[in-house]
Write a protein that holds these residues in place. Structure first.
Motif, PDB file in Angstrom:
ATOM      1  N   SER A   1      58.018 -19.193   4.129  1.00  0.00           N
ATOM      2  CA  SER A   1      58.839 -20.248   4.731  1.00  0.00           C
ATOM      3  C   SER A   1      59.154 -19.889   6.176  1.00  0.00           C
ATOM      4  CB  SER A   1      60.138 -20.433   3.940  1.00  0.00           C
ATOM      5  OG  SER A   1      60.931 -19.261   4.013  1.00  0.00           O
ATOM      6  N   LEU A   2      59.576 -20.897   6.924  1.00  0.00           N
ATOM      7  CA  LEU A   2      59.985 -20.682   8.305  1.00  0.00           C
ATOM      8  C   LEU A   2      61.336 -19.962   8.338  1.00  0.00           C
ATOM      9  CD1 LEU A   2      59.027 -24.131   9.888  1.00  0.00           C
ATOM     10  CD2 LEU A   2      57.785 -21.976  10.097  1.00  0.00           C
ATOM     11  N   TRP A   3      61.649 -19.338   9.460  1.00  0.00           N
ATOM     12  CA  TRP A   3      62.881 -18.578   9.582  1.00  0.00           C
ATOM     13  C   TRP A   3      63.270 -18.469  11.051  1.00  0.00           C
ATOM     14  CZ3 TRP A   3      62.083 -14.479  12.779  1.00  0.00           C
ATOM     15  CH2 TRP A   3      60.748 -14.044  12.914  1.00  0.00           C
ATOM     16  N   HIS A   4      64.500 -18.111  11.289  1.00  0.00           N
ATOM     17  CA  HIS A   4      64.925 -17.779  12.653  1.00  0.00           C
ATOM     18  C   HIS A   4      66.043 -16.760  12.600  1.00  0.00           C
ATOM     19  CE1 HIS A   4      67.768 -21.114  11.736  1.00  0.00           C
ATOM     20  NE2 HIS A   4      68.614 -20.378  12.432  1.00  0.00           N
ATOM     21  N   VAL A   5      66.066 -15.885  13.595  1.00  0.00           N
ATOM     22  CA  VAL A   5      67.099 -14.864  13.747  1.00  0.00           C
ATOM     23  C   VAL A   5      67.586 -14.928  15.188  1.00  0.00           C
ATOM     24  CG1 VAL A   5      67.622 -12.397  13.739  1.00  0.00           C
ATOM     25  CG2 VAL A   5      66.107 -13.355  11.984  1.00  0.00           C
ATOM     26  N   HIS A   6      68.873 -15.142  15.364  1.00  0.00           N
ATOM     27  CA  HIS A   6      69.473 -15.197  16.697  1.00  0.00           C
ATOM     28  C   HIS A   6      70.516 -14.093  16.814  1.00  0.00           C
ATOM     29  CE1 HIS A   6      68.493 -19.795  16.984  1.00  0.00           C
ATOM     30  NE2 HIS A   6      67.426 -19.036  16.839  1.00  0.00           N
ATOM     31  N   ARG A   7      70.524 -13.391  17.927  1.00  0.00           N
ATOM     32  CA  ARG A   7      71.512 -12.337  18.135  1.00  0.00           C
ATOM     33  C   ARG A   7      71.950 -12.334  19.596  1.00  0.00           C
ATOM     34  NH1 ARG A   7      68.731  -6.425  18.577  1.00  0.00           N
ATOM     35  NH2 ARG A   7      67.007  -6.913  19.986  1.00  0.00           N
ATOM     36  N   GLY A   8      73.142 -11.808  19.844  1.00  0.00           N
ATOM     37  CA  GLY A   8      73.658 -11.750  21.204  1.00  0.00           C
ATOM     38  C   GLY A   8      74.801 -10.768  21.323  1.00  0.00           C
ATOM     39  N   TRP A   9      74.986 -10.249  22.524  1.00  0.00           N
ATOM     40  CA  TRP A   9      76.067  -9.290  22.774  1.00  0.00           C
ATOM     41  C   TRP A   9      76.285  -9.174  24.283  1.00  0.00           C
ATOM     42  CZ3 TRP A   9      71.138  -7.995  21.361  1.00  0.00           C
ATOM     43  CH2 TRP A   9      70.415  -7.153  22.236  1.00  0.00           C
ATOM     44  N   PHE A  10      77.399  -8.547  24.648  1.00  0.00           N
ATOM     45  CA  PHE A  10      77.695  -8.277  26.053  1.00  0.00           C
ATOM     46  C   PHE A  10      77.479  -6.794  26.335  1.00  0.00           C
ATOM     47  CE2 PHE A  10      80.202 -12.177  25.557  1.00  0.00           C
ATOM     48  CZ  PHE A  10      79.901 -12.837  26.740  1.00  0.00           C
ATOM     49  N   GLU A  11      77.066  -6.505  27.561  1.00  0.00           N
ATOM     50  CA  GLU A  11      76.967  -5.127  28.015  1.00  0.00           C
ATOM     51  C   GLU A  11      77.159  -5.085  29.523  1.00  0.00           C
ATOM     52  OE1 GLU A  11      73.053  -4.309  26.401  1.00  0.00           O
ATOM     53  OE2 GLU A  11      72.162  -4.416  28.388  1.00  0.00           O
ATOM     54  N   GLU A  12      77.314  -3.881  30.062  1.00  0.00           N
ATOM     55  CA  GLU A  12      77.493  -3.702  31.502  1.00  0.00           C
ATOM     56  C   GLU A  12      76.158  -3.371  32.152  1.00  0.00           C
ATOM     57  OE1 GLU A  12      80.341  -3.854  33.524  1.00  0.00           O
ATOM     58  OE2 GLU A  12      81.250  -4.828  31.766  1.00  0.00           O
ATOM     59  N   LEU A  13      75.921  -3.955  33.319  1.00  0.00           N
ATOM     60  CA  LEU A  13      74.715  -3.663  34.085  1.00  0.00           C
ATOM     61  C   LEU A  13      75.101  -3.569  35.552  1.00  0.00           C
ATOM     62  CD1 LEU A  13      71.582  -3.353  34.014  1.00  0.00           C
ATOM     63  CD2 LEU A  13      71.458  -5.811  34.494  1.00  0.00           C
ATOM     64  N   GLU A  14      75.099  -2.364  36.072  1.00  0.00           N
ATOM     65  CA  GLU A  14      75.408  -2.110  37.484  1.00  0.00           C
ATOM     66  C   GLU A  14      76.744  -2.735  37.884  1.00  0.00           C
ATOM     67  OE1 GLU A  14      72.040  -3.504  39.672  1.00  0.00           O
ATOM     68  OE2 GLU A  14      70.718  -1.909  38.929  1.00  0.00           O
ATOM     69  N   GLY A  15      77.739  -2.561  37.011  1.00  0.00           N
ATOM     70  CA  GLY A  15      79.073  -3.035  37.319  1.00  0.00           C
ATOM     71  C   GLY A  15      79.336  -4.487  36.994  1.00  0.00           C
ATOM     72  N   HIS A  16      78.355  -5.204  36.474  1.00  0.00           N
ATOM     73  CA  HIS A  16      78.518  -6.603  36.113  1.00  0.00           C
ATOM     74  C   HIS A  16      78.425  -6.772  34.598  1.00  0.00           C
ATOM     75  CE1 HIS A  16      77.621  -7.262  40.392  1.00  0.00           C
ATOM     76  NE2 HIS A  16      78.176  -8.453  40.244  1.00  0.00           N
ATOM     77  N   LYS A  17      79.160  -7.748  34.084  1.00  0.00           N
ATOM     78  CA  LYS A  17      79.035  -8.090  32.674  1.00  0.00           C
ATOM     79  C   LYS A  17      77.784  -8.940  32.487  1.00  0.00           C
ATOM     80  CE  LYS A  17      82.613  -8.864  30.131  1.00  0.00           C
ATOM     81  NZ  LYS A  17      83.826  -9.443  29.492  1.00  0.00           N
ATOM     82  N   VAL A  18      76.987  -8.575  31.491  1.00  0.00           N
ATOM     83  CA  VAL A  18      75.734  -9.287  31.209  1.00  0.00           C
ATOM     84  C   VAL A  18      75.746  -9.730  29.750  1.00  0.00           C
ATOM     85  CG1 VAL A  18      73.224  -9.079  31.047  1.00  0.00           C
ATOM     86  CG2 VAL A  18      74.431  -8.025  32.954  1.00  0.00           C
TER      87      VAL A  18
END
Length: 307
Positions: free
Chosen positions: A211-228
Motif C-alpha cells: 500500500s501507499l504510505w507517507h512519513v513526515h517529520r520536522g524539528w528546529f535546530e541552530e545553524l550559525e546563530g539562526h533558528k532553522v
C-alpha cells in the motif's frame, strides 16, 4: 558486486528474507524478488533530484507600484535569460490567520508576476515568481550546487537585491525534491531497500509494498546563530504510464527554513547562509537513504550528486 541478506521482521515471526544485489557504479539498486531482478533507481542518471526551490519570504508586503516597476525594468533581461513566458498576478489575496480570514487589495490590483522558461512541449523547467510577500526561484534542471547557485544569482539576484533595499526578509527556505522509481510491480516495492530504518515506522502492508504510505517529520535546530526549521516528507506515490501501467515511486522532500533574528538579512548574507543550508540538506537526505542508494546517488563518500 556485493550481495547481502536482509532479514525482514514480521509480526508473525516468519522469515521472509530477500536477497539484495547492490551494483556500485550503476544508477540503480537491484532487488532480487523470487528470482526476478527488480531495481529502485534515482530519477536522473547520477542523482535523484527532481527540482530545487529557494523561497524568500518578506517581512512587509511590497506595494503594487514597486512590483510593476521591477517587472518593467527587468523585462529585457528576462528575454535574454530565456524566459519566454510572463504572467501577471492580479486580484485579491486571501490571508488565513488565527484571528480569521482577511482579504487584501482590490480585484484588479497587481500583487505579483512570474517568468517561465519552457521546453518545446511548453513544460516549465525554470520559474521565477515575484509576489508582494515572497520571491521564489525553482528549477528542474539541477546538475550541481555551484551551477545552480550561479544561475540563481543570475536570474533572481538583481531583483532580490533591489527588493531587500526596500523590505526585510523574514525567512529563507531551500527545498530539494528527490525521486526514486521502482521498476517492478508496485506491490513488490519494499521501501526498506531504498530508505534506512523505514520499516520500523510503517505497518506490515506498507512496509512490504502492498500500500501507499507517507512519513513526515520536522524539528528546529541552530545553524550559525539562526533558528532553522527542518522538514522532511517521504511519500510513496503511484502514477500511470501508457506502456507500464501503474508505476511506484518515492519522493523525498527535504526543506531547511532559516528564520531572521530581527536583523536585516541583506542579499550577500542570504547567499552565505544558502551554502550552509545546502550542506545541512545533504546530511539530512543522506541519513534516510540505505547505504546502497547512497552510493548510487554519489553521497556515500566525499563526492556528492548535490555538490
Amino acid at each position: 558486486m556485493t550481495a547481502s541478506w536482509l532479514p525482514n521482521a514480521y509480526r508473525d515471526g516468519k522469515d521472509r528474507s530477500v536477497k539484495v544485489l547492490i551494483t556500485i557504479g550503476q544508477p540503480e539498486l537491484q532487488v532480487n524478488i523470487q528470482g526476478r531482478t527488480v531495481p529502485w533507481r534515482p530519477l536522473q542518471p547520477n542523482h535523484a533530484i527532481e527540482r530545487v526551490r529557494i523561497i524568500v519570504a518578506l517581512g512587509t508586503p511590497l506595494p503594487s507600484k514597486f512590483l510593476r516597476s521591477v517587472a518593467a525594468d527587468n523585462d529585457e533581461r528576462r528575454l535574454a535569460l530565456g524566459f519566454t513566458s510572463k504572467n501577471l498576478r492580479r486580484g485579491q489575496q486571501i490571508h488565513f490567520q488565527p484571528s480569521g480570514v482577511s482579504f487584501g487589495g482590490s480585484p484588479s490590483e497587481l500583487w505579483g508576476w512570474d517568468w517561465q522558461r519552457l521546453t518545446a512541449g511548453n513544460r516549465p523547467v525554470e520559474t521565477l515568481v515575484v509576489e508582494n510577500e515572497a520571491i521564489v526561484y525553482e528549477t528542474a534542471e539541477y546538475i550541481r550546487w555551484t551551477s545552480f547557485l550561479r544561475r540563481f544569482e543570475e536570474v533572481a539576484g538583481p531583483i532580490l537585491d533591489k527588493i531587500l533595499t526596500v523590505v526585510d526578509a523574514a525567512t529563507m527556505s531551500l527545498e530539494y525534491g528527490d525521486r526514486f522509481v521502482f521498476e517492478g510491480r508496485p506491490i513488490d516495492a519494499r521501501p526498506d531497500f531504498l530508505l534506512a530504518n523505514i520499516s520500523a515506522l510503517l505497518p506490515e502492508n506498507a512496509a512490504s509494498g502492498g500500500s501507499l504510505w507517507h512519513v513526515h517529520r520536522g524539528w528546529f535546530e541552530e545553524l550559525e546563530g539562526h533558528k532553522v526549521l527542518i522538514n522532511q516528507n517521504l511519500d510513496a506515490q503511484d502514477s500511470k504510464s501508457p506502456d507500464r501501467g501503474t508505476i511506484r515511486s518515492v519522493q523525498v522532500l527535504t526543506k531547511t527554513e532559516l528564520r531572521s533574528r530581527g536583523e536585516q538579512l541583506e542579499y550577500e548574507v542570504l547567499k552565505e547562509k544558502l551554502a550552509s543550508m545546502h550542506e545541512r540538506s545533504k546530511e539530512i537526505f543522506k541519513s534516510v537513504l540505505s547505504e546502497g542508494m547512497q552510493a548510487q546517488v554519489g553521497i556515500r563518500g566525499e563526492t556528492n550528486g548535490q555538490s
